[in-house]
Write a protein that holds these residues in place. Structure first.
Motif, PDB file in Angstrom:
ATOM      1  N   VAL A   1       0.858  -1.187   0.000  1.00 29.32           N
ATOM      2  CA  VAL A   1       0.000   0.000   0.000  1.00 29.32           C
ATOM      3  C   VAL A   1       0.894   1.237   0.000  1.00 29.32           C
ATOM      4  O   VAL A   1       1.646   1.471   0.951  1.00 29.32           O
ATOM      5  CB  VAL A   1      -0.951   0.010   1.215  1.00 29.32           C
ATOM      6  CG1 VAL A   1      -1.932   1.176   1.099  1.00 29.32           C
ATOM      7  CG2 VAL A   1      -1.708  -1.307   1.320  1.00 29.32           C
ATOM      8  N   GLY A   2       0.826   1.988  -1.076  1.00 27.97           N
ATOM      9  CA  GLY A   2       1.644   3.198  -1.214  1.00 27.97           C
ATOM     10  C   GLY A   2       2.629   3.056  -2.353  1.00 27.97           C
ATOM     11  O   GLY A   2       3.410   2.107  -2.390  1.00 27.97           O
TER      12      GLY A   2
ATOM     13  N   PHE B   1       8.366   6.350  -2.649  1.00 25.42           N
ATOM     14  CA  PHE B   1       9.678   5.715  -2.691  1.00 25.42           C
ATOM     15  C   PHE B   1       9.755   4.501  -1.746  1.00 25.42           C
ATOM     16  O   PHE B   1      10.432   3.526  -2.056  1.00 25.42           O
ATOM     17  CB  PHE B   1      10.768   6.726  -2.345  1.00 25.42           C
ATOM     18  CG  PHE B   1      11.087   7.667  -3.486  1.00 25.42           C
ATOM     19  CD1 PHE B   1      11.496   7.169  -4.715  1.00 25.42           C
ATOM     20  CD2 PHE B   1      10.975   9.042  -3.334  1.00 25.42           C
ATOM     21  CE1 PHE B   1      11.788   8.015  -5.785  1.00 25.42           C
ATOM     22  CE2 PHE B   1      11.272   9.906  -4.399  1.00 25.42           C
ATOM     23  CZ  PHE B   1      11.677   9.389  -5.620  1.00 25.42           C
ATOM     24  N   GLY B   2       9.065   4.555  -0.603  1.00 25.80           N
ATOM     25  CA  GLY B   2       9.085   3.428   0.333  1.00 25.80           C
ATOM     26  C   GLY B   2       8.435   2.194  -0.273  1.00 25.80           C
ATOM     27  O   GLY B   2       8.995   1.093  -0.266  1.00 25.80           O
ATOM     28  N   GLY B   3       7.244   2.371  -0.835  1.00 25.02           N
ATOM     29  CA  GLY B   3       6.519   1.256  -1.441  1.00 25.02           C
ATOM     30  C   GLY B   3       7.261   0.705  -2.647  1.00 25.02           C
ATOM     31  O   GLY B   3       7.297  -0.511  -2.873  1.00 25.02           O
TER      32      GLY B   3
ATOM     33  N   ILE C   1       0.274  -3.060  -6.163  1.00 19.33           N
ATOM     34  CA  ILE C   1       0.637  -1.839  -5.415  1.00 19.33           C
ATOM     35  C   ILE C   1      -0.558  -0.900  -5.489  1.00 19.33           C
ATOM     36  O   ILE C   1      -0.962  -0.482  -6.582  1.00 19.33           O
ATOM     37  CB  ILE C   1       1.896  -1.171  -6.019  1.00 19.33           C
ATOM     38  CG1 ILE C   1       3.057  -2.176  -6.061  1.00 19.33           C
ATOM     39  CG2 ILE C   1       2.283   0.065  -5.219  1.00 19.33           C
ATOM     40  CD1 ILE C   1       4.275  -1.690  -6.841  1.00 19.33           C
ATOM     41  N   LEU C   2      -1.132  -0.619  -4.333  1.00 15.76           N
ATOM     42  CA  LEU C   2      -2.337   0.219  -4.291  1.00 15.76           C
ATOM     43  C   LEU C   2      -1.969   1.627  -3.854  1.00 15.76           C
ATOM     44  O   LEU C   2      -1.228   1.811  -2.890  1.00 15.76           O
ATOM     45  CB  LEU C   2      -3.360  -0.388  -3.315  1.00 15.76           C
ATOM     46  CG  LEU C   2      -3.844  -1.793  -3.675  1.00 15.76           C
ATOM     47  CD1 LEU C   2      -4.751  -2.348  -2.566  1.00 15.76           C
ATOM     48  CD2 LEU C   2      -4.582  -1.780  -5.005  1.00 15.76           C
ATOM     49  N   GLU C   3      -2.485   2.602  -4.567  1.00 13.10           N
ATOM     50  CA  GLU C   3      -2.124   3.997  -4.297  1.00 13.10           C
ATOM     51  C   GLU C   3      -3.378   4.850  -4.336  1.00 13.10           C
ATOM     52  O   GLU C   3      -4.137   4.792  -5.297  1.00 13.10           O
ATOM     53  CB  GLU C   3      -1.096   4.455  -5.347  1.00 13.10           C
ATOM     54  CG  GLU C   3      -0.800   5.931  -5.363  1.00 13.10           C
ATOM     55  CD  GLU C   3      -0.295   6.475  -4.034  1.00 13.10           C
ATOM     56  OE1 GLU C   3       0.727   5.976  -3.528  1.00 13.10           O
ATOM     57  OE2 GLU C   3      -0.930   7.408  -3.502  1.00 13.10           O
ATOM     58  N   ARG C   4      -3.580   5.638  -3.287  1.00 10.63           N
ATOM     59  CA  ARG C   4      -4.808   6.459  -3.227  1.00 10.63           C
ATOM     60  C   ARG C   4      -4.754   7.632  -4.205  1.00 10.63           C
ATOM     61  O   ARG C   4      -5.786   8.126  -4.645  1.00 10.63           O
ATOM     62  CB  ARG C   4      -5.050   6.956  -1.801  1.00 10.63           C
ATOM     63  CG  ARG C   4      -4.142   8.070  -1.405  1.00 10.63           C
ATOM     64  CD  ARG C   4      -4.389   8.669  -0.045  1.00 10.63           C
ATOM     65  NE  ARG C   4      -3.326   9.640   0.178  1.00 10.63           N
ATOM     66  CZ  ARG C   4      -3.104  10.261   1.302  1.00 10.63           C
ATOM     67  NH1 ARG C   4      -3.849  10.028   2.351  1.00 10.63           N
ATOM     68  NH2 ARG C   4      -2.124  11.128   1.397  1.00 10.63           N
TER      69      ARG C   4
ATOM     70  N   PHE D   1      -3.989   3.074  -9.283  1.00  4.11           N
ATOM     71  CA  PHE D   1      -4.093   4.419  -8.708  1.00  4.11           C
ATOM     72  C   PHE D   1      -5.535   4.750  -8.343  1.00  4.11           C
ATOM     73  O   PHE D   1      -6.467   4.073  -8.766  1.00  4.11           O
ATOM     74  CB  PHE D   1      -3.540   5.444  -9.697  1.00  4.11           C
ATOM     75  CG  PHE D   1      -2.087   5.215 -10.012  1.00  4.11           C
ATOM     76  CD1 PHE D   1      -1.133   5.346  -9.014  1.00  4.11           C
ATOM     77  CD2 PHE D   1      -1.676   4.829 -11.280  1.00  4.11           C
ATOM     78  CE1 PHE D   1       0.211   5.122  -9.287  1.00  4.11           C
ATOM     79  CE2 PHE D   1      -0.345   4.595 -11.562  1.00  4.11           C
ATOM     80  CZ  PHE D   1       0.609   4.736 -10.563  1.00  4.11           C
ATOM     81  N   GLY D   2      -5.672   5.805  -7.564  1.00  5.80           N
ATOM     82  CA  GLY D   2      -7.006   6.251  -7.157  1.00  5.80           C
ATOM     83  C   GLY D   2      -7.726   5.176  -6.365  1.00  5.80           C
ATOM     84  O   GLY D   2      -8.942   5.065  -6.392  1.00  5.80           O
ATOM     85  N   THR D   3      -6.936   4.367  -5.659  1.00  3.95           N
ATOM     86  CA  THR D   3      -7.495   3.223  -4.938  1.00  3.95           C
ATOM     87  C   THR D   3      -7.223   3.399  -3.446  1.00  3.95           C
ATOM     88  O   THR D   3      -6.075   3.334  -3.002  1.00  3.95           O
ATOM     89  CB  THR D   3      -6.820   1.921  -5.430  1.00  3.95           C
ATOM     90  OG1 THR D   3      -6.894   1.897  -6.850  1.00  3.95           O
ATOM     91  CG2 THR D   3      -7.493   0.696  -4.859  1.00  3.95           C
ATOM     92  N   VAL D   4      -8.276   3.645  -2.702  1.00  3.44           N
ATOM     93  CA  VAL D   4      -8.113   3.912  -1.271  1.00  3.44           C
ATOM     94  C   VAL D   4      -8.347   2.630  -0.487  1.00  3.44           C
ATOM     95  O   VAL D   4      -9.416   2.024  -0.574  1.00  3.44           O
ATOM     96  CB  VAL D   4      -9.109   5.012  -0.808  1.00  3.44           C
ATOM     97  CG1 VAL D   4      -8.989   5.245   0.700  1.00  3.44           C
ATOM     98  CG2 VAL D   4      -8.870   6.298  -1.580  1.00  3.44           C
TER      99      VAL D   4
END
Ligand code: NAP
Length: 499
Positions: A10-11, A14-16, A33-36, A100-103
């Motif tokens: 999640v994220g 750079f960390g993810g 990889i999920l990114e809000r 992307f756009g995934t909370v």
């Protein structure tokens, strides 16, 4: 039920991305990889305010295995960091795994299936053997709870949602906050505003910034001879390490270096501001290192401009047309800029609900017990879970030190799993307790956080109980040594039947 993914990260900052690169190297290619947000880059995607630049030398603020010879300056502008993130995602084949756009709204360990069920806003659920959260430390913007703020009739902009269309030219602008973000933004606002009022609650220690354009010839040399850039990186990292160790972690033993840093910042202010009253107002009354200091060459001089005003009286309220301070003075404004930072301890540890074995709620457990995580990465009761933005995880000054330390931890842990034919890991309570005890003792016995004068610093390094549980109170060398050499028996390993 089958498990859909090897791992959900999640994220996509750079960390993810570092974690995903390491998972792929370890043979786990089935990643999600999920990114809000609507693109990758984390902080460097979200923050786009004028003046944004990295305040750690760029050769150090990057992955050591992916040097970038093209930085234009010693401290690169934010847009270059974003481009670097895009380059890394492309080169390491991460984009294909990103959504992307995934909370993410929550994650629960399923003991029967021995996998994580990750809930996404909108009702979808995905499953994965491993869950890694890389949701950042500074990712939940803080809105100030100032009376009447909602009634302001002009434009309001938070620095994490910069609006390029906001009309600042010749306008009456107010900015609340004087943290590292404001230090970069204020000189830029002053160039455009007709009148600028800076509402400062707590001053910040600011050092001069040795920022230079990197000549084309040197960039070519970095590209042709990466060892030269590596040498620059080592020099930069060593300097940052020295600052962190002497000024913060080993304050007890090396207090004089902390005092040198304070004098350095005072001298910088003295050189740039002649008015003693203004100097006094801009000088912190807490020890250097209690709160994150920053670098700037144009912050202090901005306050000497006739149209820029430093306001240190507490804000009483905001109304439709302006800001009223506690002494009854009002300043009418057109634009209100909120450089009010981030909420870490109330809403960001963790960034969404995480439920482990036996219904253990991570956020609740952290709040009811103490903020803790073994090596800043794993928590007892949460199998196959790596919480990369945990208490005591931030090591050194460049975030990449932390990321690469965690990548080493992952390598050792996943290799141990592989060697044992295991499918589930969990940190033992005992190893976790020993780590917490050791870190707490280091903070209490040696660091500026307990031995310095931090009471008035209002620093996000401290949690709501007044404990400094964000930074790892050791050298980065020690953090890296432990990441690649922690005793393997600190973890319990189980087979993953049922998949
Ligand atoms: P911050 O350091 O938390 O600063 C927030 C500011 O807003 C503080 O001055 C705070 O005052 C003020 N504030 C908050 N609520 C307020 C209220 N209700 N009334 C009055 N003032 C209020 O946040 P930041 O400046 O965004 O920086 C956060 C971190 O981002 C930095 O420490 C740094 O790690 C990172 N950063 C990095 C870079 C980079 O180049 N790498 C650049 C910018 C930021 P108090 O101090 O009194 O609470």
């Amino acid at each position: 039920m089958t498990t859909q993914y090897d791992a959900v990260v999640v994220g996509a900052g750079f960390g993810g991305m570092g974690a995903a690169i390491q998972l792929k190297r370890l043979g786990h290619h089935n990643l999600l990889i999920l990114e809000r947000e609507h693109d990758l880059g984390g902080t460097w995607h979200v923050n786009r305010y004028p003046g944004l630049a990295v305040d750690i030398p760029s050769s150090t603020y990057s992955y050591s295995f992916e040097p970038n010879p093209h930085w234009s300056r010693l401290f690169a502008p934010g847009a270059e960091l974003k481009r670097y993130a895009e380059h890394v995602a492309g080169k390491y084949g991460l984009r294909e795994s990103m959504r992307f756009g995934t909370v993410v709204t929550g994650a629960t360990w399923d003991e029967d299936e021995r996998h994580w069920r990750v809930s996404i806003d909108g009702g979808e659920t995905v499953t994965a053997t491993y869950l890694l959260t890389a949701t950042g430390f500074l990712s939940q913007p803080k809105m100030p709870d100032i009376a009447g703020i909602g009634s302001f009739g002009g434009t309001v902009v938070h620095t994490t949602a910069w609006d390029d269309s906001a009309d600042l030219d010749g306008k009456r602008v107010a900015i609340i906050g004087t943290g590292a973000t404001a230090v970069q933004l204020i000189p830029e606002l002053a160039k455009r505003a007709g009148d600028l009022t800076v509402y400062q609650r707590t001053p910040i220690w600011v050092s001069s910034k040795p920022d230079y354009r990197i000549p084309r010839a040197l960039r070519t040399l970095f590209a042709k001879a990466p060892l030269v850039q590596r040498a620059v990186r080592v020099a930069g990292s060593s300097l940052l390490e020295l600052m962190m160790i002497s000024g913060v972690v080993h304050y007890k033993q090396l207090r004089f270096t902390n005092q040198i840093a304070q004098r350095w910042c005072r001298a910088h202010l003295h050189r740039q501001v002649r008015d003693p009253e203004l100097r006094r107002a801009l000088t912190p009354d807490y020890s250097f290192g209690c709160k994150r200091p920053t670098f700037s060459n144009d912050y202090f001089p901005t306050f000497t401009k006739p149209h820029v005003h430093l306001e240190t009286t507490t804000i009483d309220r905001i109304d439709r047309t302006g800001v009223v301070t506690a002494d009854g003075r009002r300043t009418d404004i057109d634009v209100l800029v909120l450089a009010t930072g981030f909420n870490l301890w109330d809403v960001n540890f963790p960034a969404f609900e995480v439920i482990g074995r036996g219904g253990k709620d991570l956020g609740k457990w952290w709040r009811e017990n103490r903020f803790q995580a073994y090596q800043g990465v794993t928590v007892p009761g949460f199998p196959n879970f790596l919480s990369l933005n945990s208490p005591y995880s931030y090591s050194g000054l460049s975030y990449f030190t932390t990321i690469e330390c965690q990548m080493k931890h992952m390598r050792r842990l996943f290799t141990a799993m592989h060697d044992r034919g295991a499918g589930v890991f969990e940190i033992t309570q005992r190893a976790n307790d020993e780590f917490l005890k050791r870190m707490s003792a280091k903070v209490t016995e040696n660091s500026v956080f307990s031995l310095g004068q931090c009471a008035t610093s209002r620093s996000y390094y401290f949690n709501q109980h007044g404990e400094a549980t964000l930074l790892r109170p050791t050298s980065t060398i020690s953090a890296h040594r432990e990441a690649s050499g922690f005793p393997l028996e600190h973890y319990a390993y189980e087979a993953r039947s049922g998949s």
